[in-house]
Design a protein around this motif. Structure first.
Motif, PDB file in Angstrom:
ATOM      1  N   GLY A  21       0.876  -1.210   0.011  1.00 43.20           N
ATOM      2  CA  GLY A  21       0.093  -0.054   0.102  1.00 43.20           C
ATOM      3  C   GLY A  21       0.913   1.276   0.037  1.00 43.20           C
ATOM      4  N   PRO A  22       0.193   2.269  -0.121  1.00 40.77           N
ATOM      5  CA  PRO A  22       0.813   3.790  -0.259  1.00 40.77           C
ATOM      6  C   PRO A  22       1.973   3.939   0.997  1.00 40.77           C
ATOM      7  CG  PRO A  22      -1.358   3.823  -0.857  1.00 40.77           C
ATOM      8  CD  PRO A  22      -1.199   2.624  -0.282  1.00 40.77           C
ATOM      9  N   LEU A  23       2.910   4.546   0.808  1.00 41.61           N
ATOM     10  CA  LEU A  23       3.954   5.079   1.979  1.00 41.61           C
ATOM     11  C   LEU A  23       4.459   6.254   1.494  1.00 41.61           C
ATOM     12  CD1 LEU A  23       5.812   1.854   2.748  1.00 41.61           C
ATOM     13  CD2 LEU A  23       3.870   2.682   3.977  1.00 41.61           C
ATOM     14  N   HIS A  24       4.797   7.186   2.331  1.00 43.48           N
ATOM     15  CA  HIS A  24       5.582   8.356   1.979  1.00 43.48           C
ATOM     16  C   HIS A  24       7.088   8.007   2.256  1.00 43.48           C
ATOM     17  CE1 HIS A  24       6.255   9.010   6.506  1.00 43.48           C
ATOM     18  NE2 HIS A  24       5.092   8.460   6.662  1.00 43.48           N
ATOM     19  N   GLY A  25       7.968   8.882   1.768  1.00 45.66           N
ATOM     20  CA  GLY A  25       9.452   8.599   1.691  1.00 45.66           C
ATOM     21  C   GLY A  25      10.141   8.116   3.181  1.00 45.66           C
ATOM     22  N   TYR A  26       9.845   8.761   4.085  1.00 46.53           N
ATOM     23  CA  TYR A  26      10.322   8.320   5.287  1.00 46.53           C
ATOM     24  C   TYR A  26       9.918   6.912   5.778  1.00 46.53           C
ATOM     25  CZ  TYR A  26      12.170   7.834  10.007  1.00 46.53           C
ATOM     26  OH  TYR A  26      12.581   7.573  11.145  1.00 46.53           O
ATOM     27  N   ALA A  27       8.539   6.507   5.486  1.00 45.38           N
ATOM     28  CA  ALA A  27       8.091   5.417   5.787  1.00 45.38           C
ATOM     29  C   ALA A  27       8.758   4.172   4.878  1.00 45.38           C
ATOM     30  CB  ALA A  27       6.661   5.338   5.548  1.00 45.38           C
ATOM     31  N   ILE A  28       8.941   4.501   3.582  1.00 57.11           N
ATOM     32  CA  ILE A  28       9.654   3.705   2.780  1.00 57.11           C
ATOM     33  C   ILE A  28      10.862   3.232   3.330  1.00 57.11           C
ATOM     34  CG2 ILE A  28      10.711   3.542   0.530  1.00 57.11           C
ATOM     35  CD1 ILE A  28       8.475   5.259  -0.633  1.00 57.11           C
ATOM     36  N   ILE A  29      11.733   4.286   3.685  1.00 58.06           N
ATOM     37  CA  ILE A  29      13.048   3.858   4.317  1.00 58.06           C
ATOM     38  C   ILE A  29      12.963   3.008   5.622  1.00 58.06           C
ATOM     39  CG2 ILE A  29      15.060   5.157   5.498  1.00 58.06           C
ATOM     40  CD1 ILE A  29      14.703   7.709   3.854  1.00 58.06           C
ATOM     41  N   VAL A  57       8.285   7.181 -15.174  1.00 56.63           N
ATOM     42  CA  VAL A  57       8.214   6.028 -15.947  1.00 56.63           C
ATOM     43  C   VAL A  57       6.880   5.157 -15.933  1.00 56.63           C
ATOM     44  CG1 VAL A  57      10.957   5.918 -16.476  1.00 56.63           C
ATOM     45  CG2 VAL A  57       9.523   4.345 -14.903  1.00 56.63           C
ATOM     46  N   GLY A  58       6.070   5.531 -14.905  1.00 59.48           N
ATOM     47  CA  GLY A  58       4.882   5.160 -14.683  1.00 59.48           C
ATOM     48  C   GLY A  58       4.703   3.908 -13.990  1.00 59.48           C
ATOM     49  N   LEU A  59       5.707   3.597 -13.201  1.00 59.85           N
ATOM     50  CA  LEU A  59       5.713   2.335 -12.085  1.00 59.85           C
ATOM     51  C   LEU A  59       5.067   2.728 -10.758  1.00 59.85           C
ATOM     52  CD1 LEU A  59       9.152   0.683 -13.028  1.00 59.85           C
ATOM     53  CD2 LEU A  59       7.068   0.324 -14.111  1.00 59.85           C
ATOM     54  N   LEU A  60       5.119   4.092 -10.492  1.00 59.86           N
ATOM     55  CA  LEU A  60       4.513   4.615  -9.305  1.00 59.86           C
ATOM     56  C   LEU A  60       3.594   5.629  -9.637  1.00 59.86           C
ATOM     57  CD1 LEU A  60       7.689   4.960  -6.884  1.00 59.86           C
ATOM     58  CD2 LEU A  60       6.105   2.938  -6.935  1.00 59.86           C
ATOM     59  N   GLY A  61       2.734   5.719  -8.710  1.00 61.13           N
ATOM     60  CA  GLY A  61       1.748   7.168  -8.773  1.00 61.13           C
ATOM     61  C   GLY A  61       2.006   7.596  -7.461  1.00 61.13           C
ATOM     62  N   SER A  62       1.509   8.960  -7.197  1.00 57.96           N
ATOM     63  CA  SER A  62       1.565   9.517  -5.645  1.00 57.96           C
ATOM     64  C   SER A  62       0.521  10.620  -5.535  1.00 57.96           C
ATOM     65  CB  SER A  62       2.940  10.256  -5.780  1.00 57.96           C
ATOM     66  OG  SER A  62       3.139  11.589  -6.754  1.00 57.96           O
ATOM     67  N   ASP A  63       0.142  10.721  -4.300  1.00 57.01           N
ATOM     68  CA  ASP A  63      -0.765  11.676  -3.878  1.00 57.01           C
ATOM     69  C   ASP A  63      -0.135  12.333  -2.898  1.00 57.01           C
ATOM     70  OD1 ASP A  63      -3.097  10.908  -5.710  1.00 57.01           O
ATOM     71  OD2 ASP A  63      -2.767   8.969  -4.217  1.00 57.01           O
ATOM     72  N   TRP A  64      -0.848  13.762  -2.660  1.00 55.01           N
ATOM     73  CA  TRP A  64      -0.289  14.433  -1.461  1.00 55.01           C
ATOM     74  C   TRP A  64      -1.314  14.104  -0.369  1.00 55.01           C
ATOM     75  CZ3 TRP A  64       4.300  16.798  -0.852  1.00 55.01           C
ATOM     76  CH2 TRP A  64       4.973  17.177  -1.976  1.00 55.01           C
ATOM     77  N   ASP A  65      -0.854  13.867   0.850  1.00 54.45           N
ATOM     78  CA  ASP A  65      -1.295  13.767   2.332  1.00 54.45           C
ATOM     79  C   ASP A  65      -1.051  15.063   2.909  1.00 54.45           C
ATOM     80  OD1 ASP A  65      -2.364  11.318   1.329  1.00 54.45           O
ATOM     81  OD2 ASP A  65      -0.889  10.149   2.383  1.00 54.45           O
ATOM     82  N   ALA A  66      -2.039  15.421   3.872  1.00 55.04           N
ATOM     83  CA  ALA A  66      -2.094  16.479   4.760  1.00 55.04           C
ATOM     84  C   ALA A  66      -1.892  15.932   6.236  1.00 55.04           C
ATOM     85  CB  ALA A  66      -3.041  17.573   4.743  1.00 55.04           C
ATOM     86  N   VAL A  67      -0.763  16.000   6.944  1.00 53.87           N
ATOM     87  CA  VAL A  67      -0.667  15.611   8.361  1.00 53.87           C
ATOM     88  C   VAL A  67      -0.467  16.793   9.190  1.00 53.87           C
ATOM     89  CG1 VAL A  67       0.643  14.190   9.959  1.00 53.87           C
ATOM     90  CG2 VAL A  67       0.599  13.427   7.413  1.00 53.87           C
ATOM     91  N   GLY A  68      -1.531  17.320   9.810  1.00 52.27           N
ATOM     92  CA  GLY A  68      -1.746  18.462  10.326  1.00 52.27           C
ATOM     93  C   GLY A  68      -1.460  19.698   9.342  1.00 52.27           C
ATOM     94  N   HIS A  76       2.533   5.096  -4.404  1.00 59.36           N
ATOM     95  CA  HIS A  76       1.753   3.753  -4.606  1.00 59.36           C
ATOM     96  C   HIS A  76       2.162   2.991  -5.956  1.00 59.36           C
ATOM     97  CE1 HIS A  76      -0.812   6.620  -6.403  1.00 59.36           C
ATOM     98  NE2 HIS A  76      -1.121   5.780  -7.515  1.00 59.36           N
ATOM     99  N   LEU A  77       1.968   1.744  -5.878  1.00 61.90           N
ATOM    100  CA  LEU A  77       2.311   1.072  -7.194  1.00 61.90           C
ATOM    101  C   LEU A  77       1.132   1.302  -8.198  1.00 61.90           C
ATOM    102  CD1 LEU A  77       3.516  -2.508  -6.064  1.00 61.90           C
ATOM    103  CD2 LEU A  77       4.793  -0.554  -6.938  1.00 61.90           C
ATOM    104  N   THR A  78       1.562   1.324  -9.472  1.00 64.12           N
ATOM    105  CA  THR A  78       0.619   1.291 -10.497  1.00 64.12           C
ATOM    106  C   THR A  78       0.691  -0.061 -11.316  1.00 64.12           C
ATOM    107  OG1 THR A  78       2.286   1.552 -12.133  1.00 64.12           O
ATOM    108  CG2 THR A  78       1.242   3.625 -11.329  1.00 64.12           C
ATOM    109  N   ASP A  79      -0.335  -0.589 -11.907  1.00 68.25           N
ATOM    110  CA  ASP A  79      -0.327  -1.755 -12.544  1.00 68.25           C
ATOM    111  C   ASP A  79       1.094  -2.390 -13.322  1.00 68.25           C
ATOM    112  OD1 ASP A  79      -2.744  -2.143 -11.566  1.00 68.25           O
ATOM    113  OD2 ASP A  79      -3.934  -1.388 -13.620  1.00 68.25           O
TER     114      ASP A  79
END
Length: 113
Positions: A21-29, A57-68, A76-79
Motif C-alpha cells: 500500500g501507499p507510503l511516504h518517503g520516510y516510511a519507505i526508508i 516512467v509510470g511504475l509509481l503514482g503519488s498523492d499529497w497527504d496532509a498531516v496536520g 503507490h504502485l501502478t499496474d
C-alpha cells in the motif's frame, strides 16, 4: 552493508515495500530497514531521485497527504509497477541461483534440464 550492494536492486526494493500500500518517503526508508533486519539503511538522497524516476516512467503514482499543517507525498504502485515487481522478483531468483551455484557449488543443486 556496502552501498554498492544495493545498486541495481533499488527499484525492486522500493517497489516491493510499496506492494502492501501507499507510503511516504520516510516510511519507505523505515520499511526497507525493518524488512532487512536493519542491514539496509537507505538515505533520502538515494530514494527520492529513484521514486521520482519510477513515477516518471509510470511504475509509481503519488498523492499529497496532509498531516496536520504538513504535506507529504505518498507513493503507490501502478499496474505497470506490479508487473515490473514480478519481473524484478523473477530476475532476482535467477541471479541468486546463478551466484549460489558458483559460490557454493557443493550445496547448490541445479535443476535438471
Amino acid at each position: 552493508m556496502k552501498a554498492d550492494a544495493v545498486r541495481g536492486h533499488l527499484d525492486g526494493l522500493l517497489l516491493a515495500v510499496l506492494e502492501q500500500g501507499p507510503l511516504h518517503g520516510y516510511a519507505i526508508i523505515t520499511a526497507v530497514r525493518e524488512r532487512s533486519g536493519g542491514v539496509l539503511d537507505l538515505r533520502t538522497g538515494t530514494i527520492y531521485p529513484a521514486l521520482n524516476r519510477l513515477e516518471r516512467v509510470g511504475l509509481l503514482g503519488s498523492d499529497w497527504d496532509a498531516v496536520g499543517e504538513r504535506r507529504r507525498r505518498a507513493y503507490h504502485l501502478t499496474d505497470a509497477g506490479r508487473a515490473s515487481l514480478a519481473e524484478e522478483r523473477s530476475s532476482w531468483r535467477e541471479f541468486t541461483a546463478a551466484i549460489g551455484s558458483v559460490l557454493d557449488p557443493a550445496g547448490h543443486v541445479r535443476p535438471a534440464t
